[in-house]
Design an enzyme around this catalytic site. Structure first.
Site, PDB file in Angstrom:
ATOM      1  N   PRO A  21      50.156  57.927  28.144  1.00 34.75           N
ATOM      2  CA  PRO A  21      48.892  57.791  27.398  1.00 34.75           C
ATOM      3  C   PRO A  21      48.391  56.345  27.464  1.00 34.75           C
ATOM      4  CG  PRO A  21      50.629  58.792  26.047  1.00 34.75           C
ATOM      5  CD  PRO A  21      51.276  58.263  27.283  1.00 34.75           C
ATOM      6  N   GLU A  22      47.144  56.167  27.855  1.00 36.94           N
ATOM      7  CA  GLU A  22      46.534  54.838  27.924  1.00 36.94           C
ATOM      8  C   GLU A  22      45.579  54.666  26.741  1.00 36.94           C
ATOM      9  OE1 GLU A  22      47.485  52.602  29.918  1.00 36.94           O
ATOM     10  OE2 GLU A  22      48.618  53.742  31.391  1.00 36.94           O
TER      11      GLU A  22
END
Ligand code: ZN
Length: 272
Positions: free
Chosen positions: A2-3
């Site tokens: 997840p960014e």
């Protein structure tokens, strides 16, 4: 992994629903990347004031102290009333009177850390090295960005990934940003002048804003705290498209390895 866009989408998916909740219990599973930093019982009775984000950390403000949550490589949050009993990959439950916030994290690189305040050493250690916030206009100052490029010895792609100048430009987004700004990923950051830096600054804002609007990218199993998946990965211009024609000039997109990471670019549009 997840960014920033996925973390921001996660934040928006539960911040209103959890605000004002009172903690009833804390249930821990297997150890995460770092210990909680307080006895779970100390959180019982605390009230959740809101949820902020700094880089890829979610800051859950309590009436006393805060919880820093990081999704690591494979984490995702759910927030809902009446969740079933924790499964083998559920390692943190914050049970409140409005629902349970649950961290599901098969690889356990994620973390939940309690700190007395954001300035307290426990929180400061995690947050102090983070770059500017690209989605906050007041923070993402162009002159500071330009100065950061000028003083770097790194290739631009790697400088963006490092997150010390600006946070949130992870691998997918770095390839997309550099394509939009027409800058080669191998270009030394220090050689980028004001005109191209302005394009790059703008491209970072555009790509990340669009990614948040599209619910982030779901490459493996990301979903937000209300269970929705992201769609940005279906509209990348270069990422994951090696060999396909560039949408602008039809030159085949190329893949190169840069510091163990894949960079996708158009050799014609991104010459300099
Ligand atoms: Zn092209």
């Amino acid at each position: 992994m997840p960014e920033l866009p996925e973390v921001e989408v996660t934040r928006r998916s539960f911040c209103d629903a959890i605000a004002g909740a009172t903690v009833r219990a804390v249930v821990l599973g297997k150890p995460l990347r770092w210990p909680l930093g307080c006895a779970p019982a100390e959180l019982v009775g605390r009230r959740v004031l809101g949820v902020r984000r700094r880089g890829k950390y979610l800051l859950l403000d309590l009436d006393i102290g805060l919880l820093l949550l990081h999704l690591g490589m494979s984490g995702s949050l759910r927030f809902a009333p009446g969740l079933p009993a924790p499964g083998k990959h559920d390692h943190f439950d914050l049970v409140t009177d409005l629902g349970t916030l649950r961290l599901h994290d098969p690889r356990r690189f994620g973390a939940v850390v309690w700190a007395q305040s954001q300035e307290h050493p426990g929180a400061h250690k995690l947050l102090h090295g983070l770059g500017m916030e690209p989605l906050q206009e007041a923070d993402f100052d162009f002159q500071a960005f330009l100065a950061g490029l000028r003083s770097s010895r790194m290739a631009i792609k790697q400088l963006l990934l490092a997150g010390r100048l600006v946070v949130g430009v992870g691998n997918i987004y770095a390839s997309e940003v550099l394509f939009l700004a027409r800058i080669n990923p191998l270009l030394p950051a220090a050689s980028i002048g004001p005109r191209r830096a302005r394009r790059l600054h703008q491209a970072i804002i555009e790509v990340l804003t669009r990614a948040v609007q599209r619910g982030g990218s779901t490459l493996r199993d990301f979903s937000s705290a209300d269970g929705n998946v992201g769609h940005f990965q279906t509209e990348t211009r270069v990422y994951g498209r090696a060999g396909q024609p560039c949408a602008v000039c039809a030159t085949p997109i190329r893949l190169l390895r840069q510091g163990q990471r894949s960079s996708f670019y158009c050799p014609n549009c991104q010459r300099g």
